[in-house]
Design a protein around this motif. Sequence first.
Motif, short mmCIF file in Angstrom:
data_model
loop_
_atom_site.label_atom_id
_atom_site.label_comp_id
_atom_site.label_asym_id
_atom_site.label_seq_id
_atom_site.Cartn_x
_atom_site.Cartn_y
_atom_site.Cartn_z
N ALA A 158 0.82 -1.22 0.00
CA ALA A 158 0.00 0.00 0.00
C ALA A 158 0.85 1.26 0.00
O ALA A 158 0.46 2.29 -0.56
N SER A 159 2.01 1.19 0.62
CA SER A 159 2.87 2.38 0.70
C SER A 159 3.74 2.54 -0.54
O SER A 159 4.43 3.55 -0.68
N THR A 160 3.75 1.56 -1.42
CA THR A 160 4.56 1.62 -2.64
C THR A 160 3.68 1.26 -3.83
O THR A 160 3.84 0.20 -4.45
N ARG A 161 2.74 2.12 -4.17
CA ARG A 161 1.78 1.83 -5.22
C ARG A 161 2.45 1.63 -6.57
O ARG A 161 1.99 0.82 -7.38
N LYS A 162 3.53 2.35 -6.82
CA LYS A 162 4.15 2.24 -8.14
C LYS A 162 4.71 0.84 -8.36
O LYS A 162 4.70 0.32 -9.49
N TYR A 163 5.21 0.21 -7.28
CA TYR A 163 5.75 -1.14 -7.45
C TYR A 163 4.63 -2.18 -7.54
O TYR A 163 4.80 -3.22 -8.19
N PHE A 164 3.48 -1.91 -6.94
CA PHE A 164 2.33 -2.79 -7.15
C PHE A 164 1.88 -2.70 -8.61
O PHE A 164 1.52 -3.72 -9.22
N THR A 165 1.92 -1.49 -9.17
CA THR A 165 1.60 -1.35 -10.60
C THR A 165 2.59 -2.11 -11.46
O THR A 165 2.21 -2.76 -12.45
N GLN A 166 3.87 -2.06 -11.10
CA GLN A 166 4.87 -2.83 -11.84
C GLN A 166 4.58 -4.33 -11.74
O GLN A 166 4.74 -5.06 -12.72
N PHE A 167 4.16 -4.78 -10.55
CA PHE A 167 3.82 -6.19 -10.39
C PHE A 167 2.68 -6.57 -11.33
O PHE A 167 2.74 -7.61 -12.02
N CYS A 168 1.65 -5.73 -11.41
CA CYS A 168 0.52 -6.02 -12.28
C CYS A 168 0.95 -6.08 -13.74
O CYS A 168 0.54 -6.98 -14.50
N ILE A 169 1.78 -5.13 -14.15
CA ILE A 169 2.23 -5.09 -15.55
C ILE A 169 3.08 -6.31 -15.88
O ILE A 169 2.90 -6.94 -16.93
N LYS A 170 3.99 -6.67 -14.98
CA LYS A 170 4.84 -7.83 -15.25
C LYS A 170 4.02 -9.12 -15.27
O LYS A 170 4.30 -10.02 -16.08
N PHE A 171 3.02 -9.22 -14.41
CA PHE A 171 2.19 -10.42 -14.42
C PHE A 171 1.41 -10.52 -15.74
O PHE A 171 1.30 -11.60 -16.34
N ALA A 172 0.87 -9.38 -16.18
CA ALA A 172 0.13 -9.40 -17.45
C ALA A 172 1.05 -9.77 -18.61
O ALA A 172 0.68 -10.56 -19.49
N ASN A 173 2.26 -9.22 -18.61
CA ASN A 173 3.21 -9.53 -19.68
C ASN A 173 3.66 -10.99 -19.64
O ASN A 173 4.11 -11.52 -20.65
N SER A 174 3.56 -11.62 -18.48
CA SER A 174 3.94 -13.03 -18.37
C SER A 174 2.76 -13.97 -18.62
O SER A 174 2.89 -14.97 -19.33
N PHE A 175 1.60 -13.65 -18.04
CA PHE A 175 0.45 -14.56 -18.10
C PHE A 175 -0.17 -14.59 -19.50
O PHE A 175 -0.51 -15.67 -20.01
N ILE A 176 -0.34 -13.42 -20.12
CA ILE A 176 -1.06 -13.38 -21.40
C ILE A 176 -0.32 -14.16 -22.49
O ILE A 176 -0.95 -14.98 -23.20
#
Length: 809
Positions: free
Chosen positions: A634-652
């Motif tokens: 919660a205190s590092t929203r930008k890295y949570f966004t990076q996690f979401c982007i990397k997961f999408a780039n890996s899962f799709i």
Amino acid sequence: FPPSLQVFPSQDPLDRADFNAVEYINALFPTEQSLANIDEVVNKIRLKIRRLDDNIRTVVRGQTNVGQDGRQALEEAQKAIQQLFGKIKDIKDKAEKSEQMVKEITRDIKQLDHAKRHLTTSITTLNHLHMLAGGVDSLEAMTRRRQYGEVANLLQGVVNVLEHFNKYMGIPQIRQLSERVKAAQNELGQQILADFEEAFPSQGTKRTGGPSNVLRDACLVANVLDPRIKQEIIKKFIKQHLSEYLVLFQENQDVAWLDKIDRRYAWIKRQLVDYEEKYGRMFPQEWCMTERIAVEFCHVTRAELAKIMRTRAKEIEVKLLLFAIQRTTNFEGFLAKRFSGCTLADGTVKKPEVPPPSTNPFLEDETATETDEIVIEKSDTDKPKKPKVPDNPFHGIVSKCFEPHLYVYIESQDRNLGELIDRFVADFKAQGPPKPNVDEGGAVLPSCADLFVYYKKCMVQCSQLSTGEPMIALTTIFQKYLREYAWKILSGNLPKTTSSSGGLTITSLLKEKEGSEVAKFTLEELCLICSILSTAEYCLATTQQLEEKLKEKVDASLVERINLTGEMDTFSIVISNSIQLLVQDLDAACDPALTAMSKMQWQNVEHVGDQSPYVTSVILHIKQNVPIIRDNLASTRKYFTQFCIKFANSFIPKFINHLFKCKPISMVGAEQLLLDTHSLKMVLLDLPSIGSQVVRKAPASYTKIVVKGMTRAEMILKVVMAPHEPPVVFVDNYIKLLADCSTDTFQKILDMKGLKRSEQSSMLDLFRLRLPAPPPGGDNTGSLSLSAPTPEQESSRIRKLEKLIKKRL
């Protein structure tokens, strides 16, 4: 309007610049009946022409006499100028005569003025000469009688009077008086020095003399004499005053060592008090003798301490060194409070500049006053913060001698930090990973704050000792243990991925119940990864602030040697590895579901129903893991966004690869897969806020990746659903929907449709033939092929499927 009309306004149409004869005639004869008056009109015009000719003739004749009139006017002007010139010359002659008359009148007055001025100068010079002669005689007599009080006042007057005779030094009598004054000054200087030598002998430590009015007056005389006399008096007095100090604190004495350094400063404080009581009134106040004694004491002490520390360097310990530095800096602070520093280099002190308020979050209030303890202690957070103390002009005047031995302090900090890192490692092993706390998860590890608090104290302490090379050495130590903290505490405690990899294989996902899948990392491990990520981010930001603060503390010439970029990169690597672990964990949790999807018999699907069990399994894993990760980051929203982007780039891409493994696929099976794909797409779009009470719009960068990737998956399935007859239409639809020129991808699509090898061969040949066409031609072909009639069954199935998807959503 033309210039002629501006000068002579006229309403006559004939005078207009845009005159039109046809319009003018039509105006005169608007109808056929008006032609009856044509003769009258012609006569009027002829009359007007005759008048104009007469006017022109008169004007031309009038210009015949203009030249003659001009010449006459010119002659008259020339005569007037000659008359004016004669009058001016007459006035000038009269003015010269008047000036000559005034000079004759004032000639005698000027002579009287010059005579008066010379007489005044002569009288003044004679008075000065009388004063000089009498002053020299009195000066010589007072010097013999040691009447220094009268001599001080008289000597300054004689010197001032003598300055008026600098231009008369060619006169023998004046030159003789000047030589007598110089001789008297020399004699006074030698006599005063002898008096001080008698009162304060340089040999021995016992003072036989003392203050007297004679010596006080002699100091006033020394102010007027050559400055070397004053300097010699000061030098001899201070040397005699400190002679006892050199004997008491000789190198072979016990009190000379660092552990008894307090006695040195106590001794000089007593001497300063003694001086003020006995000799404070003997020397003029502007000589600043008290400060001069203290400054000379500092120079002597620095030399003595440097010599004794070179001799006994092996005996210097950290506590002893810090004790000596602390007492020395306290004494320098005492000097700054007591004196202005006017007797230091060049007799001037630079006024300290008050720095602007700092916006560095790393800076709280690091400036220690001269009474603060240098030894590291726990700070009192309840005390109000003090403003920054101005620069001390006496800073380093003694403590500079400790700088060559600060390597002992640096080595000590190296050992202390090594022990601190080892304690952090031991504490982590003993206490284990942080307990999961969904509400306050992802907290920074306490050891991180402890490390930087210690760094801050070391930096402040070292900057008080030296801002030169020791600060560079300390920075190197900081770099070393920042890297060790990153690898031993952060990277070293990240959960390993190899030990439990075998547990992810699920033989038949469809036979298991929902929720029976177990994620690779436990809840505690996920919280630990997030905590390490948050700690690495804190370290990254604080390391940057530490670098800025070190550059502020160090000398300007050494700023370029402070660079913590490598350490910041190390923490960035830890952050990247942590995000990658989270992505791999969620990705691996979804692998069994994708494997189950690829193993299903899609050619046997008879009807389109709800989303398949593998989709439910993927969504379940996402809903289990993502909220935990989001809350802990919660205190590092930008890295949570990076996690979401990397997961999408890996899962799709992995999902698309498993789609290609689903072969053969019937029309109904493709419809079911398209429905599942759309469900996954909507879940992925909602991934950043899934399971959250506060719904936030997903970042545009993430949404773009999901839409692009999942749309490609949908297009693949739409191509599979399209009939392969006629082949040209199928190929053109493929090129338009996928825009993929790879024969491998086309081959996979054909495999998914379950076409025979012979049919695939002809399709591939046709596909290769369509590829060389340029993109505009290809687009046109695709559009033409789409306009061709398609089977009714295929279009109705797609419409039916779209309605079903909208209904479910």
